[in-house]
Each structure stands twice: as C-alpha cells, then as structure tokens.
Scaffold this motif. Sequence first.
Motif, PDB file in Angstrom:
ATOM      1  N   TYR A 138       0.841  -1.199   0.000  1.00  0.00           N
ATOM      2  CA  TYR A 138       0.000   0.000   0.000  1.00  0.00           C
ATOM      3  C   TYR A 138       0.869   1.239   0.000  1.00  0.00           C
ATOM      4  O   TYR A 138       1.795   1.344   0.802  1.00  0.00           O
ATOM      5  N   GLY A 139       0.578   2.160  -0.879  1.00  0.00           N
ATOM      6  CA  GLY A 139       1.276   3.435  -0.828  1.00  0.00           C
ATOM      7  C   GLY A 139       2.716   3.371  -1.284  1.00  0.00           C
ATOM      8  O   GLY A 139       3.487   4.286  -1.016  1.00  0.00           O
ATOM      9  N   ASP A 182     -16.390   1.277  -3.811  1.00  0.00           N
ATOM     10  CA  ASP A 182     -15.360   0.469  -3.167  1.00  0.00           C
ATOM     11  C   ASP A 182     -15.762  -1.000  -3.292  1.00  0.00           C
ATOM     12  O   ASP A 182     -15.822  -1.737  -2.336  1.00  0.00           O
ATOM     13  N   ASN A 200      -8.328  -0.049  -3.272  1.00  0.00           N
ATOM     14  CA  ASN A 200      -8.049   1.311  -2.807  1.00  0.00           C
ATOM     15  C   ASN A 200      -9.214   2.223  -3.206  1.00  0.00           C
ATOM     16  O   ASN A 200      -9.659   2.180  -4.343  1.00  0.00           O
ATOM     17  N   PRO A 201      -9.695   3.065  -2.318  1.00  0.00           N
ATOM     18  CA  PRO A 201     -10.819   3.899  -2.710  1.00  0.00           C
ATOM     19  C   PRO A 201     -10.459   5.218  -3.396  1.00  0.00           C
ATOM     20  O   PRO A 201     -11.265   5.788  -4.108  1.00  0.00           O
ATOM     21  N   ASP A 245      -0.499  -4.548  -1.439  1.00  0.00           N
ATOM     22  CA  ASP A 245      -0.293  -5.709  -0.561  1.00  0.00           C
ATOM     23  C   ASP A 245      -0.777  -7.006  -1.221  1.00  0.00           C
ATOM     24  O   ASP A 245      -1.146  -7.031  -2.394  1.00  0.00           O
ATOM     25  N   ASN A 281      10.994   4.501   2.422  1.00  0.00           N
ATOM     26  CA  ASN A 281      10.495   5.471   3.407  1.00  0.00           C
ATOM     27  C   ASN A 281       9.086   5.148   3.887  1.00  0.00           C
ATOM     28  O   ASN A 281       8.489   5.924   4.613  1.00  0.00           O
ATOM     29  N   ARG A 282       8.579   3.985   3.468  1.00  0.00           N
ATOM     30  CA  ARG A 282       7.263   3.539   3.923  1.00  0.00           C
ATOM     31  C   ARG A 282       7.437   2.508   5.024  1.00  0.00           C
ATOM     32  O   ARG A 282       8.384   1.710   4.993  1.00  0.00           O
ATOM     33  N   PRO A 283       6.502   2.490   6.003  1.00  0.00           N
ATOM     34  CA  PRO A 283       6.574   1.455   7.033  1.00  0.00           C
ATOM     35  C   PRO A 283       6.432   0.073   6.375  1.00  0.00           C
ATOM     36  O   PRO A 283       5.797  -0.034   5.336  1.00  0.00           O
ATOM     37  N   ASN A 284       7.018  -0.931   6.944  1.00  0.00           N
ATOM     38  CA  ASN A 284       6.965  -2.339   6.480  1.00  0.00           C
ATOM     39  C   ASN A 284       7.914  -2.645   5.325  1.00  0.00           C
ATOM     40  O   ASN A 284       8.250  -3.803   5.099  1.00  0.00           O
ATOM     41  N   VAL A 316      -3.499  -8.423  -0.437  1.00  0.00           N
ATOM     42  CA  VAL A 316      -4.946  -8.279  -0.632  1.00  0.00           C
ATOM     43  C   VAL A 316      -5.223  -7.751  -2.043  1.00  0.00           C
ATOM     44  O   VAL A 316      -6.093  -8.258  -2.755  1.00  0.00           O
ATOM     45  N   GLU A 345       4.335 -12.593   0.342  1.00  0.00           N
ATOM     46  CA  GLU A 345       2.874 -12.469   0.535  1.00  0.00           C
ATOM     47  C   GLU A 345       2.175 -12.179  -0.796  1.00  0.00           C
ATOM     48  O   GLU A 345       1.133 -12.759  -1.106  1.00  0.00           O
ATOM     49  N   MET A 351       7.066  -8.970   2.055  1.00  0.00           N
ATOM     50  CA  MET A 351       5.952  -8.470   1.249  1.00  0.00           C
ATOM     51  C   MET A 351       5.913  -9.200  -0.094  1.00  0.00           C
ATOM     52  O   MET A 351       4.845  -9.563  -0.597  1.00  0.00           O
ATOM     53  N   ASN A 358       9.378   1.538  -1.725  1.00  0.00           N
ATOM     54  CA  ASN A 358       9.807   2.846  -1.223  1.00  0.00           C
ATOM     55  C   ASN A 358      10.291   2.619   0.208  1.00  0.00           C
ATOM     56  O   ASN A 358       9.480   2.345   1.105  1.00  0.00           O
ATOM     57  N   ARG A 389      -6.471   6.490  -7.612  1.00  0.00           N
ATOM     58  CA  ARG A 389      -6.290   5.336  -8.495  1.00  0.00           C
ATOM     59  C   ARG A 389      -6.015   5.820  -9.915  1.00  0.00           C
ATOM     60  O   ARG A 389      -6.198   6.981 -10.236  1.00  0.00           O
TER      61      ARG A 389
END
Lengths: 249, 357
Positions: free
Chosen positions: A19-20, A80, A50-51, A106, A134-137, A108, A150, A147, A132, A54
């Motif tokens: 995500y992101g 959605d 994603n809502p 992700d 700079n993103r968490p995970n 999902v 997954e 990731m 990236n 996009r």
Amino acid sequence: MRAPLAIQLQGIVVIVGNYGSGKTEVAINLALACRRAEAHVRVIDLDLVNPYFRTREARYLLKAHDIELILPPAPYLHADLPVLSPAVSGAIRSPGPLTILDVGGDDVGATVLASLADAFRGHTIDMLQVVNPNRPNTDSVAGCQAMRIEIETAAQLAVTGWIGNAHLMEETSPDTIVAGYGFASELSRASGLPLSFITAPMALVGSLGDEAFDCPVLPIQRQLVPPWLLAEKITVPDSRTPGGATDIG
Amino acid sequence: MGKVLMKGNEAIGEAAIRAGCLNYFAYPITPQSEVAEYLARRMPEVGGVFLQGESEVAVGYMIFGAAGCGARVFTTSSSPGISLMSEALSYITCAQCPAVFVNIMRGGPGLGGILPSQGDYFQATKGGGHGDYRLLVMAPASVQEAVEMVMAAFPLAEKYRNPVMILGDGLIGQMMEPVAFPEDLLSEPANKDDWATTGIGNRSGDTPNVVKSLFLDPVQLNNHNLLLKAKYDRMRRDEVRYEAYNMDGDYRVLIVSYGTMSRVCRTAIDSLKEEGLEVAMIRPQTLFPFPEKAIREAAGKEGCRLAVSIEMSMGQMVEDVERSIQGRCPVEWYGKCGGEVPTPEEIVDVVRSMLQK
C-alpha cells in the motif's frame, strides 16, 4: 557522459507492491514514457481495494496521450467494490506491444491476479514490485522480501524484478534518491532479482547525473495530487540539454 | 527519528499507539478501513488489542466498557458508522468516561458515497446522540497534524473525562504525507482513581466508583447536567485552537475554512494576493470549542467587507460563523459535497463575484 539507460519492457508488465508504495504514479509515468517508443500502450486499472488516488483519476491525461485505459464500467468508478471487468482478461490474452497492469496494494490487492491465471497462461510476464524504503513495512530488505512472498502467494505469480521508488513527496531530495538507489541495489543483490529501474522527480533528474546509477531512471511527474496542488504538466526529457525538458502538453 | 511516508489512516493508528493507547475496537468502513488494517498488524507487536465488533453499535459499547475500566481506548469510523455509535457517545459522555473517536468523513446523507466530505459538522459539534452533551472536536488539515491531534486527544479526554473526536475528511485518511512522530506518551490516565471501575482493592480510596448514565431523580439529573455544562464552559475558555493565515496586513475578505478544504483556500488566497486582492483566513483547529472571539475580531477589522465560510458541506459551519460575527460584516457560504472538492480556481472566482455583489 554516457547516454541514459533506457527502460526496456514489452508484453505484459504487472506492477505490484505494498500500500502506498507508489504503484499508480509509477504506472502512469511508465505508460507515458513508453508511449514515446511503442505504437500502442495499454494500462489496466486493477486496483480493486483502494478507494482514492487510483489510475482512473488520470483517465483524461492518459487518453490525451493516446494510451488505452481499461477501467471498471463508469457507474462503478467511485465504488469500493471489487469490480472486475471482462475486458481485463481479454486485454491480457492479447497484450499487444505493452500492457501495464496497475494492481492494488499488498497481498490483498494482488489476490485478483490469481483469478486471471487462465488469461496469463502462455504469456511471459514481468511482475515488478515497487518499493519505497520510506514507507513502514518496506524500510528493510527483510520487510520487502516478506511483502514479496505475501504478494506472490496471493497472486500465484512470481516477482521478476524491483522498481526503486524512494521518495518523500514534496520533501524528496537528491539524497532521498541516492539512498533509495543504494537500498534497492542491496535488495536486488539479496534477492537475486534485477533492479528494473528507479524513479526520480523530473525536477531532480538533471541534478543527479546518469553515471550515478547502473539502472534506468524513470522521471516522475506527479499526477495524483490533492485538490490544492496542480498535477505536473507532462514533458519529455530533452537529450540536447541535460536536465532540460520539452513541453508536450 | 526521520520522517516516514504514511497514509493518514496508518499515521492515525500509529499515533494512538505512541499515545499509549493499546485498546482499539472498530468496524471497517471506507475511507477509514486502513486504520483497522494497520492496527491489525501493529497492535500484536506492541502487546495491544484490536477487536473488530459485529457492528458500530457494538463497538461504541466496547469503547464504553473499556473506558469505564480506565483503559486508554479509541475507535475510528466513517460517517454512517459514527451515526451508529452516537447512542454510545451520549452514554459515555453522561458517564464522564474518556475516549477518542476518529471520524474520517465520507459523503452523505444515508450511505452516500466513499469520497471526502465535511457533512458531519453538525453531528460532531452539536450532538448526533441525544441529550445535552458536547464532544471536544479537533479537525486536522494534514497527516502530521492528524498525528499531533490524536496524541493530544488522549490527555484531553482524560483531563475532561469526556470523549474527544478527531474530525477528518476522507482525504486526511487517504492521502500520503511525510510525518514525524513526537516522543511517546506512555503514561496511565492520571485521574483514574477518581472514576474508573478498577476494583476497590486496586485504588487508594475506599468508596466504590460507579460508571452510569441513569439519573432518575430530576434534581440529580439537572445537577449532573450543570456539572457537564461547567465542563463544556471550561473547554470553551481553555481549549480553543485555530490558525490564522495572511492576517498581518489589511484584507477585504475573511475566509473561515477547516480541514483539507482550508488547504485549497490557502492556494486560492495566494493566487488572489498575486492579483492584488488581500484575503485572510481563520482555520478552526477545534470545531468545539469554536474560535468565536478570533473570528469576530477578524471580521470586525476595518476594511473587511465580507466573511465566507467555505466547506465541503451544504452550509453547516456557516451557522457558527454567523453566530460568532454577530453582524459585524455580511456572511456568505460556499461549498460542495458528495466528494466534489471545490478547486482553488473556483474559490478565486467565488470570492471575486461575492465582492462584486
């Protein structure tokens, strides 16, 4: 000074990531860049999870640049709901010179790919994971690899390369890009998968110098912006003036 | 710690953890679901709990239960979900329990749509649930501010023993911005002994604490409402927050706008300045208490001919703007809803044409 390395992609290119991670912005800019060399480029908005923000938000821009865009039917553009148009599998079966699939985030978001297995059969697929740091995970090699597993499990497809998309939105500096390149190179070594390309804001490309990187650089002109900012006007890099650009509207 | 790039919804989840909140109950709804998704992964890492209720009605009472036991607790939802939680909000407020509610607003009324809106202004600031109660309502305009407000919300909820609501529109939840997290705030609620039902053996006092919202005696209920009113009056006195923009010099128009809408207004104000038209803005950071005095004074400044409330709703905050200004200058409204966000160009045109009227 050596000539910039060119991004060479053909057939089916699947863009995945967490995500992101910036998949959609990469997909839009990649399509625009490739359209300059290819007779036909098609983008499939496969983001069913994603809502906001996009590919469909850039539909008029892509159309103006003669890029085919496959979207859910118009009444469901702002739903959605996991709307999967039958046009998607048809387009995958006949990918033409280049078909880019912009997939949701992700595992999902990647689940939809497994349902398209029949359409993918017999085709060579480049599945590129956007990272990236700079993103968490995905701020570590282990995080990106986790990731990847997954996503591969959900998609029933293997990741074939990485896209280094290190940025901090408006706060991106040349250091962000250089550090991000170092991270992506380390990820490439650790995983044994190639670094397909990295990205950099168009405004910074000139100051980076092509020699710094052993992979192509995709200049990004931000299109998915909040309502108080203007999308960047699309330009093509001008080879005669390093860092210069020509407006193509 | 350096900055990380986070979606508003993720940042809100992380901010709650940094504020020492390890109890999160919620039910998924667009455009807020990423908070639940983020915390489903993150809460187990810090020894916290995320439990998905069977509906928002249930979630509201899970919050009440945890808050009544003195646990730091919060939930997130979007407009229709907050409607379902409104009964519990009224009960929690009457029982004087601290809790944090985050509403990432979508277009309404009814099921509406999933795009950004500010249509829940009345619901957040003037009730939603029944009875004489107020929520302390904060409205962030950026992901960084959402983080800071969530972290400030827990101590404020505990100070007043009252729910605090963070009111963000869908863009706050969905957009990504670089954020830095302030120092962790891992303290326990300081005044827990006075009210939480933690068991008589766990407290210094020897009278049982009772959490209730039933007062059958009319005198008692009137007195309880007076006590609550005194608390809301203290909030009005001590907790007003706002940000002024382009107010140093003279200006002909005053815009009042909050949340991400105010960022569109900023861009418009910068364009108008280039044309030679000075426009000032007050951005309420708290919607209750409302920055009445600041708006009244700004509207009363010599040369200010007009005040405009610009909202992603059909004229809700404008009522508070009119009430604050008390006739010192004409008040207009401009807004859109349902996911349509006014553009900077539109606001430039609207301000210009309103001035010509």
